[in-house]
Design a protein around this motif. Structure first.
Motif, PDB file in Angstrom:
ATOM      1  N   PRO B 327       5.470   8.209  -1.345  1.00 49.29           N
ATOM      2  CA  PRO B 327       4.030   7.933  -1.337  1.00 49.29           C
ATOM      3  C   PRO B 327       3.650   6.870  -2.368  1.00 49.29           C
ATOM      4  CG  PRO B 327       4.426  10.300  -1.251  1.00 49.29           C
ATOM      5  CD  PRO B 327       5.745   9.650  -1.516  1.00 49.29           C
ATOM      6  N   GLY B 328       2.844   5.928  -1.924  1.00 53.95           N
ATOM      7  CA  GLY B 328       2.348   4.898  -2.841  1.00 53.95           C
ATOM      8  C   GLY B 328       3.265   3.705  -3.018  1.00 53.95           C
ATOM      9  N   VAL B 329       4.438   3.737  -2.410  1.00 49.06           N
ATOM     10  CA  VAL B 329       5.346   2.587  -2.537  1.00 49.06           C
ATOM     11  C   VAL B 329       5.643   2.046  -1.129  1.00 49.06           C
ATOM     12  CG1 VAL B 329       7.506   1.745  -3.537  1.00 49.06           C
ATOM     13  CG2 VAL B 329       6.389   3.777  -4.503  1.00 49.06           C
ATOM     14  N   ALA B 330       5.538   0.719  -0.982  1.00 49.17           N
ATOM     15  CA  ALA B 330       5.775   0.113   0.329  1.00 49.17           C
ATOM     16  C   ALA B 330       7.210   0.352   0.775  1.00 49.17           C
ATOM     17  CB  ALA B 330       5.487  -1.385   0.267  1.00 49.17           C
ATOM     18  N   GLY B 331       7.390   0.668   2.041  1.00 49.63           N
ATOM     19  CA  GLY B 331       8.722   0.918   2.590  1.00 49.63           C
ATOM     20  C   GLY B 331       9.645  -0.271   2.387  1.00 49.63           C
ATOM     21  N   GLU B 332       9.093  -1.460   2.545  1.00 46.18           N
ATOM     22  CA  GLU B 332       9.894  -2.673   2.383  1.00 46.18           C
ATOM     23  C   GLU B 332      10.487  -2.748   0.975  1.00 46.18           C
ATOM     24  OE1 GLU B 332       7.647  -6.106   3.443  1.00 46.18           O
ATOM     25  OE2 GLU B 332       9.420  -7.398   3.562  1.00 46.18           O
ATOM     26  N   ARG B 352       2.655   1.955  12.100  1.00 41.45           N
ATOM     27  CA  ARG B 352       2.533   3.370  11.755  1.00 41.45           C
ATOM     28  C   ARG B 352       3.656   3.886  10.862  1.00 41.45           C
ATOM     29  NH1 ARG B 352       1.523   7.628  16.463  1.00 41.45           N
ATOM     30  NH2 ARG B 352       1.250   8.965  14.634  1.00 41.45           N
ATOM     31  N   ILE B 353       4.814   3.253  10.948  1.00 38.18           N
ATOM     32  CA  ILE B 353       5.970   3.800  10.214  1.00 38.18           C
ATOM     33  C   ILE B 353       6.613   2.769   9.292  1.00 38.18           C
ATOM     34  CG2 ILE B 353       6.532   5.630  11.867  1.00 38.18           C
ATOM     35  CD1 ILE B 353       8.639   3.735  13.075  1.00 38.18           C
ATOM     36  N   GLN B 354       5.876   1.724   8.983  1.00 39.57           N
ATOM     37  CA  GLN B 354       6.497   0.664   8.179  1.00 39.57           C
ATOM     38  C   GLN B 354       6.845   1.118   6.763  1.00 39.57           C
ATOM     39  OE1 GLN B 354       3.761  -2.597   8.134  1.00 39.57           O
ATOM     40  NE2 GLN B 354       2.146  -1.450   7.080  1.00 39.57           N
TER      41      GLN B 354
END
Lengths: 382, 382
Positions: B327-332, B352-354
């Motif tokens: 949570p709070g951190v971009a998946g990339e 939706r799931i990036q």
């Protein structure tokens, strides 16, 4: 009510018809697509599991795969098998590119040349295009055309089974040419094909060189000069690798991109790790390839002479098979006679060639047996 | 003429644009079909060739293929490799039928389950039909639909990534259901699927059980009772055979006939002799299969607990991967951080799931390293 004989026969025929329909119904699903309902699939040559035949019906190589190939197969470990193969098949494509003096982006590989052809159709042809091929050629072409609904112009071969190139209009989107042609074995020269590339400059010419190594001229090198040429080859024949399923295409980089686009929309990894490694080893063992293919050519040439000697009509062959007929005897009878005596050969149920047999070139002793059997039959019939 | 800075920048940008266009042109052929021009192929997970990564991006099995498989691979001889494989793949299909208590004509095999799926589309769906699948599922389904021009209803998953079955109309020709779903790992029960088969009685339900052996309920046995069920499986995951490319389908005999019809109109021999033999050995070694899959399930369950402990949101998984987000951190950013530290994981560029990662379950020590890295990152970010 009394039934006459004729009425009873008609009734029985009707009953039989209903039973046949029911039989077909048994394998009809309400979920079949229109394609499945309408298509007649390709029928490969028989692969007998029980009785030992002299197997001259599917143009397999009589010599085993190179020992280097077997070594490559055995090198695969359990830890390698758990991983997906290289989807770019880089090592094998590099070897092939190097062999033919091409760049890697001019090489495509697939799970047998049938798969390569099956991908070329949707890559390059639309349902509004017209493609053309001879009436007598590899019988998978019309199946692909039907499957992808590509309108096809079927052009009859001449009486002697050579191709009448003047009968092909210059408005085609695609032109399929097996060289040497199957099942006739007849080849055309590279110069002739270069002329076609120039005349049909807006047509994609797909040259299927499945049998090219047995005596025809390859046009792989022309792919660097013509963007309308795709050359398809296989490892199943001259490389003794029918069991491993490796085929390839050579063409301009953008044609290869087109094939890759279809492949990646169908199955990302078509070549398993064993096949990739085995195929590379097969191409690297040039000495084995040269020795075995020269042996097959020698056996073919003396087989053609022997068959003519015993009275058969034989087309000139540049392939690892001969196309021949025994005048005055039905092809079906000759095929059955050979089968009864332990030899499988291929025959195609097309009116023009139903009396012709396609006999694969096997080992010398196998061809001796075929010739002995055919001599006996020819004597009986004369 | 004196150019201002802005004008120079615009000129450079224009030049860059022309160069990019030229680059694209380089790979456009005038022979491309409409399909190639319009389709966006599936992109498989990276298979790195150079640097050694902890490779948790393509759901491969961390354990090697069974020793029995390697023995089977090594049993292939040069004389066998020269012959075409059995096009009916009888020995392997017999083993599979026996394993699942089916008849042989209820079993189809192909060159990976991707090929099986790629053949199911043209076998059962027309361009006038409608099929449906979730917005978040195996990303090859929309590619097949595009390739064969089958209109598709894409139904969004619920907020928690479960499937909203009420959103699927009963007028569909086909319904694709990955169970467990990918990349979420969430499974539905066999009872739920049987309910669907009854409610959608005129719909072909294709259940993709690629990951079923890691904790979901298989519906293979239901294929004997429902003619509208096709179950697709693979040997790439629980059988550690991604490198060999073997997939299969189970269904009513007429559904299998439909697949065979497409296969025989595409490529008569899709499974090479090595793959046929290796796959048979893999299914026969039940002990090895049970041991390795239980080990993976155990590693997964404690991985899920550890990831939750460090603050990640993790979906319940019945597969050999977990779907999670920090949570709070971009998946990339998380993906790049892991990559920089030698770990490959998969992320899908869908809105939706990036921010979610799909992490394959590897060996215990590999998962230890991933958890250590993610703990560090979570600490940094908190």
């Amino acid at each position: 009510m009394k039934l006459g004989l004729l009425q009873m026969v008609i009734l029985l025929l009707k009953l039989l018809f209903v039973m046949i329909l029911a039989q077909k119904e048994l394998f009809m699903s309400r979920f079949f697509s229109d394609t499945v309902k309408s298509i007649r699939p390709y029928v490969p040559g028989e692969q007998p599991k029980d009785r030992r035949f002299i197997k001259l019906n599917t143009n397999e190589n009589p010599y085993p795969a190179s020992p280097a190939v077997i070594e490559a197969i055995r090198s695969v470990t359990g830890l390698e098998a758990r991983l997906y193969p290289d989807p770019e098949v880089a090592a094998l494509r590099y070897t092939l590119a190097d062999y033919y003096g091409l760049a890697m982006n001019q090489v495509f590989v697939g799970n047998g040349s049938d798969e390569v052809l099956a991908m070329a159709f949707p890559a390059f042809f639309n349902r509004t295009d017209t493609i053309a091929f001879p009436d007598i050629t590899y019988s998978f072409y019309p199946v692909y055309a039907a499957m992808y609904e590509i309108p096809s112009l079927i052009v009859p071969l001449e009486e002697d089974f050579t191709i009448n190139f003047d009968a092909y209009p210059d408005t085609l989107k695609g032109f399929l040419l097996a060289n040497p042609n199957a099942p006739t074995g007849i080849a055309v020269t590279a110069a002739k094909i270069e002329g076609l590339l120039q005349f049909h400059s807006d047509t994609l010419l797909i040259v299927d060189e499945a049998y090219v190594d047995f005596g025809a001229e390859s046009v792989v090198s022309l792919t660097s000069n013509y963007d309308n040429l795709l050359v398809v080859q296989t490892m199943s024949k001259a490389r003794s690798l029918a069991g491993l399923r490796v085929g390839m295409a050579f063409g301009a980089p953008e044609l290869i991109k087109g094939l890759e686009c279809i492949r990646d929309s169908f199955n990302s990894y078509t070549l398993d790790i064993v096949a990739q490694r085995a195929a590379k080893a097969a191409y690297e063992d040039v000495t084995y390839f040269e020795t075995t293919r020269q042996a097959i050519i020698a056996t073919r040439d003396r087989t053609v002479a022997d068959l003519r000697e015993l009275g058969m009509t034989v087309r000139p062959s540049s392939a690892n098979f001969v196309f021949c007929t025994l005048p005055g005897v039905a092809g079906e009878e000759v095929q059955q006679y050979l089968r009864d005596n332990g030899v499988l050969v291929r025959r195609f149920a097309m009116e023009r060639i139903q009396d012709w047999l396609r006999i694969t070139i096997g080992l010398d002793e196998e061809m001796d047996e075929v010739i002995r059997l055919l001599q006996l039959l020819a004597l009986q019939k004369s």
